[in-house]
Design a protein around this motif. Structure first.
Motif, short mmCIF file in Angstrom:
data_model
loop_
_atom_site.label_atom_id
_atom_site.label_comp_id
_atom_site.label_asym_id
_atom_site.label_seq_id
_atom_site.Cartn_x
_atom_site.Cartn_y
_atom_site.Cartn_z
N GLY A 98 0.83 -1.21 0.00
CA GLY A 98 0.00 0.00 0.00
C GLY A 98 0.85 1.24 0.00
N SER A 99 0.29 2.34 -0.47
CA SER A 99 0.97 3.63 -0.37
C SER A 99 0.75 4.15 1.05
CB SER A 99 0.40 4.62 -1.39
OG SER A 99 -0.95 4.85 -1.09
N PRO A 100 1.55 5.12 1.51
CA PRO A 100 1.38 5.61 2.89
C PRO A 100 -0.02 6.17 3.13
CG PRO A 100 3.46 6.38 1.98
CD PRO A 100 2.72 5.74 0.85
N SER A 101 -0.72 6.58 2.07
CA SER A 101 -2.07 7.14 2.28
C SER A 101 -3.16 6.08 2.17
CB SER A 101 -2.32 8.24 1.25
OG SER A 101 -2.31 7.65 -0.04
N ALA A 102 -2.77 4.81 2.06
CA ALA A 102 -3.79 3.75 1.93
C ALA A 102 -4.64 3.69 3.21
CB ALA A 102 -3.11 2.40 1.70
N ARG A 103 -5.92 3.42 3.04
CA ARG A 103 -6.82 3.24 4.20
C ARG A 103 -7.71 2.05 3.89
NH1 ARG A 103 -6.61 7.78 7.39
NH2 ARG A 103 -8.55 7.40 8.49
#
Ligand code: 3HC
Length: 703
Positions: free
Chosen positions: A116-121
């Motif tokens: 995931g990217s750091p902004s994944a939720r």
């Protein structure tokens, strides 16, 4: 490159990249699951492909099933496409950007790896829609991270940020955000030859957890207190997660699907799905030019640092917005700033905030005694006493100093917005921003349109509310505005029922059983009987036909003002309500009723509920017909966020539709004949009876 409906498939460096491209949020709408299955088939048959990446186009991975499709036949269900991912012969890497929710996360869980990217939720928010993750979510998440954590995540519906997802083991890696696609392809190339491929359905975490903790089953059973575990969906989720401990994977999936078939068509889920869309509709400002982008309020002034003003200041400082608070005297200012500091200190004391966060927030709040210090703020919110002369004076001063284009807002809870607008040379910039008490806690904020408020100003005020985390709803100017005016009818009816022999305890119990956290009499004790007494006095003075509410008036005159006097409808000891009925109350009411000579009767639960809610539905119809609210569904949002109306009932107007316009009209007409003017059916209701339309779809043509 091959093309499917809403799904792209391309080959890059031996990796088959499957991209879901279904704007706005890549929901699993018609064709998406089929596209994923087809891409997997193509890639598995292609000797040049060694692994796959599954990703979403744009800001999100996949936001879940298409909520509009529930209750309709789906050719391919989520568990089928998820199974196709997991049983792929070549490993699949889910590359998560933005949100992976519901069926989106279920697809990711079925992949062999997740980056995931750091902004994944990520999250499984199905319970909020009255359904359960039926694409394998209860079974796979439980096997991946253990049943206790899985249960907490599913029952709370919460969104989990990338770092926590990594710590929990939902993500295998957090990768470069700038080029997630390339990073995921690289990851896929790295793992393409690894065997055996990790399959979540084959993991033993659940069994391990059960072996380590023999009390696990009862632990899961008690995951929710009886108070919060009130919907059928809660039981179904708990049962499925428990099943992951002792059923094999396929059996667990079957159980999920059986429950889903029931829940999808349940009244609770229909209502909750309606609320999901109502919450999104409420943000849309009618008549706004389509290309208009409201600017952000980057600094705010608040006039008046009483209870409301200080609560509002906290809302802004919490979100990093600088606040200038104005008071009339140094003593008032000092008291106001101390109140604000006190609100923060209470949060630090309860462990909800750190001392350093409190210090940072307080640095954003400045006090002043001079109007000129407010001049450069993007918006000002007047929160002085509810006195017309005072408000007029404040707005005259604000008009003289505020920079052009500043929003001039009033937190008045009832006074006509036009009164304040007329004190300025810029009535188009004046609107209401009606916060509900306590302002720093309550989610609802009503933006009130005056006759001359510009649509752009409305849009900016709505955005301002959203930016500080409020659910912002639009109202027209009238006594009480849309939210309180529609609820006032319920409260009056509750008080009038007392004159006919109903007990406040019975009424509160009926409303709690309906799903309210508190009945109207417990709420009345909290806000203070004297407050509504004063409002009634004001209304009675303005309206010779005002119906006096004898019982609460009498109680106020006896000094029973509610919690603050330790006696109201209930008794209070050590600051808490005594749950038992107050033996002293009913004799007072009975004696008064004897004096009034009102015929006494016994009420059924059903009659109580209908008398209270029908009164408000009728009033809400009048509000819509007068153009004082725009959408019926906006009123539903107001009731859920302002008054604790049970979300799973969909809101006042949605609930009324479940009763039906015909029955509503029949009963209201009958009560009109019996009780007189207050029950006169709204013209809009008469019109609906003829047109056959539903209440919840109503939009005011007069707004
Ligand atoms: N289905 C249909 N429409 C959806 C949708 C969905 N799952 N999610 C969002 N939308 C629509 C919204 O209605 C809105 O439409 P509009 O522009 O016409 O009003 C548009 O997409 C944009 O949505 P938001 O305004 O909410 O956009 P945000 O950027 O603020 O939020 C989000 C994005 C966090 C993804 C939010 O939209 C959201 O929470 N969506 C729902 C997620 C969800 O509940 N998923 C589970 C679905 S059930 C499921 O998957 C069952 C499975 O287990 C079998």
């Amino acid at each position: 490159m091959s093309e499917f409906q809403n799904v792209r498939f391309e080959k890059i460096g031996g990796v088959g990249v499957i991209t879901v491209d279904n704007p706005p949020v890549n929901a699993l709408g018609p064709g998406v699951r089929e596209g994923v299955i087809e891409a997997l088939r193509l890639g598995n048959e292609d000797p040049e492909v060694f692994a796959f990446v599954l990703m979403g186009q744009g800001k999100n991975f996949i936001a879940g099933a298409d909520i509009r499709q529930f209750g309709k036949a789906r050719p391919v269900s989520t568990h089928v496409s998820a199974k196709a991912l997991e049983s792929s012969q070549k490993p699949v890497v889910a590359a998560i950007n933005g949100f992976a929710l519901g069926g989106g996360l279920e697809h990711a869980l079925a992949c062999h790896y997740r980056v995931g990217s750091p902004s994944a939720r990520v999250g499984l928010p199905e319970v909020k829609l009255g359904i359960l993750p039926a694409g394998g979510g209860t079974q796979r998440l439980s096997r991946l991270i253990g049943p206790e954590l899985a249960l907490e995540i599913i029952l709370s519906s919460r969104h989990i940020a990338a770092k926590e997802a990594l710590d929990l083991g939902i993500l295998d890696e957090i990768v470069d955000a700038k080029d997630l696609k390339s990073a995921a392809i690289e990851f896929a190339q790295k793992i393409s030859a690894l065997r055996p491929m990790p399959r979540t359905s084959e993991k033993m975490t659940c069994l391990d957890a059960a072996r380590a903790n023999p009390q696990m089953l009862s632990l899961l059973d008690n995951a929710l207190s009886q108070k919060t575990r009130r919907l059928r969906v809660h039981d179904c989720v708990i049962e499925c997660v428990k099943a992951s401990l002792f059923m094999d994977f396929e059996e667990g999936l079957n159980l999920e699907r059986t429950h889903m078939a029931e829940l999808e068509n349940s009244a609770d889920s229909k209502a909750l799905r309606y609320v999901f869309f109502a919450e999104r509709e409420v943000k849309k400002v009618p008549h706004l030019p389509p290309d208009y982008e409201p600017s952000r309020v980057a600094s705010v002034a608040i006039v008046g640092a009483g209870t409301m003003g200080s609560g509002i200041a906290v809302c802004f400082a919490d979100r990093g917005v600088p606040v200038t608070v104005l008071e009339a005297s140094p003593e008032n200012l000092e008291r106001g700033l101390a109140k604000i500091a006190g609100l923060y200190a209470a949060r630090v004391k309860s462990g909800k905030l750190t001392q350093s966060a409190m210090d940072e927030a307080l640095k954003l709040i400045q006090g002043t005694l001079n109007y000129t210090d407010l001049a450069q703020c993007d918006a000002v919110i007047e929160a002085v006493f509810e006195r017309i002369d005072l408000k007029k004076e404040v707005f005259t001063q604000l008009d003289a100093v505020m920079k052009p284009g500043a929003l001039l807002l009033t937190n008045s809870s009832a006074i006509d917005i036009n009164t304040m607008a007329q004190c300025t040379k810029r009535p188009h910039d004046v609107a209401g921003a009606h916060f509900f008490a306590p302002a720093n806690v309550m989610k609802l904020c009503e933006i009130v349109k005056g006759d001359q408020t510009s649509v752009e100003v409305i849009a900016r005020a709505m955005k301002m509310g959203g930016d500080i985390g409020k659910v912002t709803v639009l109202s027209g100017t009238c006594d009480g505005f849309a939210a309180n005016r529609s609820r006032a009818a319920l409260v009056s009816e509750a008080m009038l029922l007392l004159e006919e022999g109903a007990s406040p305890y019975h009424i509160d119990q009926v409303m709690r059983e309906f799903g309210y956290p508190m009945g109207p009499f417990a709420v009345s004790d909290l806000s203070g009987l004297d407050v509504s007494y004063d409002t009634r006095k004001r209304r009675a003075a303005a309206n010779p036909n005002f119906r006096k509410l004898h019982v609460p008036d009498h109680l106020v005159e006896l000094g029973r003002h509610g919690q603050k006097t330790k006696l109201g409808w209930y008794r209070y000891e050590d600051g808490s309500r005594v749950p038992q009925i107050d033996e002293g109350l009913m004799p007072i009411i009975t004696a008064l009723n004897r004096e009034l000579g009102v015929e006494q009767k016994v009420f059924s639960d059903d009659e109580i509920l209908k008398r209270l809610l029908f009164a408000s539905v009728n009033e809400a119809c009048k509000i819509l017909q007068e153009g004082k609210a725009y959408r019926a569904s906006d009123i539903d949002v107001m009731w859920i966020y302002g008054f604790g109306f049970p979300r799973h009932r969909g809101g006042l107007m949605f609930w009324a539709d479940t009763v039906g316009v015909q029955e509503l009209h029949r009963q209201i007409t009958q009560w009109h004949a019996h009780y007189g003017e207050r029950w006169r059916p709204a013209e809009l209701l008469n019109a609906l009876l003829l047109s056959g339309e539903t209440l919840r779809e109503l939009r005011s043509t007069a707004f």
